[in-house]
Write a protein that holds these residues in place. Structure first.
Motif, short mmCIF file in Angstrom:
data_model
loop_
_atom_site.label_atom_id
_atom_site.label_comp_id
_atom_site.label_asym_id
_atom_site.label_seq_id
_atom_site.Cartn_x
_atom_site.Cartn_y
_atom_site.Cartn_z
N MET A 177 0.83 -1.23 -0.25
CA MET A 177 0.07 -0.11 -0.12
C MET A 177 0.83 1.09 -0.36
SD MET A 177 -3.36 -0.40 2.44
CE MET A 177 -1.78 -1.05 4.35
N LYS A 178 0.16 2.20 -0.40
CA LYS A 178 1.11 3.50 -0.39
C LYS A 178 -0.35 4.85 0.92
CE LYS A 178 3.10 3.24 -5.04
NZ LYS A 178 3.05 1.44 -5.50
N LEU A 179 0.67 4.91 1.51
CA LEU A 179 -0.04 5.93 3.02
C LEU A 179 -0.12 7.01 2.60
CD1 LEU A 179 0.48 3.07 5.75
CD2 LEU A 179 -1.80 3.35 4.17
N MET A 180 -0.26 8.25 2.54
CA MET A 180 -0.33 8.85 2.39
C MET A 180 -0.89 10.63 3.37
SD MET A 180 -1.65 9.81 -1.30
CE MET A 180 -0.81 11.48 -1.57
N ARG A 181 -0.44 11.94 3.06
CA ARG A 181 -1.39 13.08 4.00
C ARG A 181 -1.57 13.53 3.21
NH1 ARG A 181 1.75 14.81 7.52
NH2 ARG A 181 0.19 15.21 9.86
N VAL A 182 -2.69 14.71 3.12
CA VAL A 182 -3.00 15.52 2.66
C VAL A 182 -4.31 17.13 3.28
CG1 VAL A 182 -3.04 14.06 0.23
CG2 VAL A 182 -5.59 14.33 1.44
N GLY A 183 -3.50 18.17 3.07
CA GLY A 183 -3.70 19.30 2.84
C GLY A 183 -2.58 19.92 4.01
N PRO A 184 -3.30 21.01 4.52
CA PRO A 184 -2.79 22.40 4.98
C PRO A 184 -1.54 21.90 6.33
CG PRO A 184 -5.51 22.96 4.82
CD PRO A 184 -4.73 21.71 4.47
N LEU B 150 -11.46 10.45 -2.27
CA LEU B 150 -10.93 12.47 -1.86
C LEU B 150 -10.98 12.77 -2.85
CD1 LEU B 150 -8.09 12.52 1.70
CD2 LEU B 150 -10.36 13.21 1.09
N ASP B 151 -11.06 14.40 -3.28
CA ASP B 151 -10.96 15.66 -4.15
C ASP B 151 -9.93 15.89 -3.80
OD1 ASP B 151 -10.53 16.87 -6.25
OD2 ASP B 151 -12.63 17.59 -5.59
N VAL B 152 -8.30 15.78 -4.65
CA VAL B 152 -7.60 16.05 -3.81
C VAL B 152 -7.12 17.17 -4.79
CG1 VAL B 152 -6.26 13.95 -3.05
CG2 VAL B 152 -6.15 14.91 -5.12
N THR B 153 -7.94 18.14 -5.55
CA THR B 153 -7.36 18.82 -6.28
C THR B 153 -6.98 19.77 -5.76
OG1 THR B 153 -9.08 18.49 -8.01
CG2 THR B 153 -8.43 20.47 -8.72
N GLY B 154 -5.61 20.94 -6.29
CA GLY B 154 -5.35 21.60 -5.32
C GLY B 154 -4.91 21.92 -3.98
#
Length: 283
Positions: free
Chosen positions: A1-8, A58-62
């Motif tokens: 698996m590829k785990l990640m974290r997105v956001g400010p 998740l919509d990760v656009t931008g």
């Protein structure tokens, strides 16, 4: 698996990159990708939720990509762990791992800007295989046992200020712990996808010019040996990061020593682990 974290920064959402390219929300499984998640069978629970279709897209656009693990308790680094890097810097090839620490607050996202410290003339790049610890490692009996403590692998740029590191006092931490000096990510890739961490190619370009190209097979001390060795001197906790060294091609060892300046762009990659890209700015 590829785990990640997105956001400010400071408000990242845990996520999983699916095989079809979709980014899925891991919030139904965990509040974050951290030591608690990694040490409590979090990856197994994430895999089960994925298989059952319980993870919404998740919509990760931008959206910013953060470091794939929340701020570690410690970042342990290994110096001069590739023979060609030791030789290019004029250092003796070590007979035991060279260990130093970085301030955990240096960890930033893989595409975040990196700040050149005030007064710096010798800011340098270092692509490295980073190991994230998933199980407490204390006085491990053997290198073979050590691999069972690995939660996954990711890319680290062990950014270094060589004057601070080597000329001020001989204390490497001074040139390693400047703010933003450890971009990490984009993914935490679980060991099932990296069956042999000794067979990975690492690359770096600076402003499009190739600078580093090496393989983890040229490490003096491999991942298993490093974790076993470190566990004899410190306790590695879940979520800790171990940077395992860099191959030749850093500015310190190149003709003319082309250290980084504001506006320079560094791109790094490792087989199976994705890529990073940072623009360097004035602090």
């Amino acid at each position: 698996m590829k785990l990640m974290r997105v956001g400010p920064a400071g408000h990242e959402v845990p996520a999983l990159l699916a095989e079809d390219g979709r980014v899925l929300d891991l919030s139904p499984v965990t509040a974050d990708i951290d030591g608690r998640f990694l040490s409590s069978d979090g990856p197994a629970r994430a895999r089960t939720a994925l298989r059952r279709g319980h993870l919404p897209e998740l919509d990760v656009t931008g959206l910013r990509t953060g470091a794939p693990v929340a701020r570690p308790g410690k970042v342990v680094c290994i110096g001069l762990n590739y023979r060609d890097h030791a030789e290019e810097t004029g250092a003796a090839v070590p007979t035991r791992p060279v260990v130093f620490m970085k301030d955990p607050s240096t960890v930033v996202g893989p595409y975040d800007p990196v700040l050149i410290p005030r007064g710096s003339l010798k800011t340098d790049w270092e692509v490295e295989l980073a190991v994230v610890v998933g199980r407490r490692a204390r006085y491990l009996a053997s290198p073979e046992e050590a691999l069972g403590c690995v939660a996954g692998y990711t890319i680290s740029n062990d950014v270094s200020e060589r004057e601070f590191q080597l000329e001020y006092s001989g204390q490497w931490d001074l040139g390693k712990s400047c703010e933003t000096f450890n971009p990490l990510g984009p993914w935490l890739v679980t060991p099932d996808e990296i069956p042999d961490p000794r067979k990975l190619r690492l690359t770096t370009t600076v402003n499009g010019t190739p600078r580093q190209s090496g393989t983890t097979g040229n490490m003096i001390f491999d991942v298993a040996h490093l974790l076993w060795f470190l566990s004899q001197y410190m306790v590695l906790e879940p979520g800790d990061v171990v940077n395992t060294g860099t191959p030749a091609g850093v500015a310190l060892g190149l003709p003319g020593q082309p250290y980084l300046r504001p506006g320079d762009t560094v791109a790094l990659g490792i087989d199976g682990l994705g890529s990073q890209r940072q623009t360097f700015e004035t602090a």
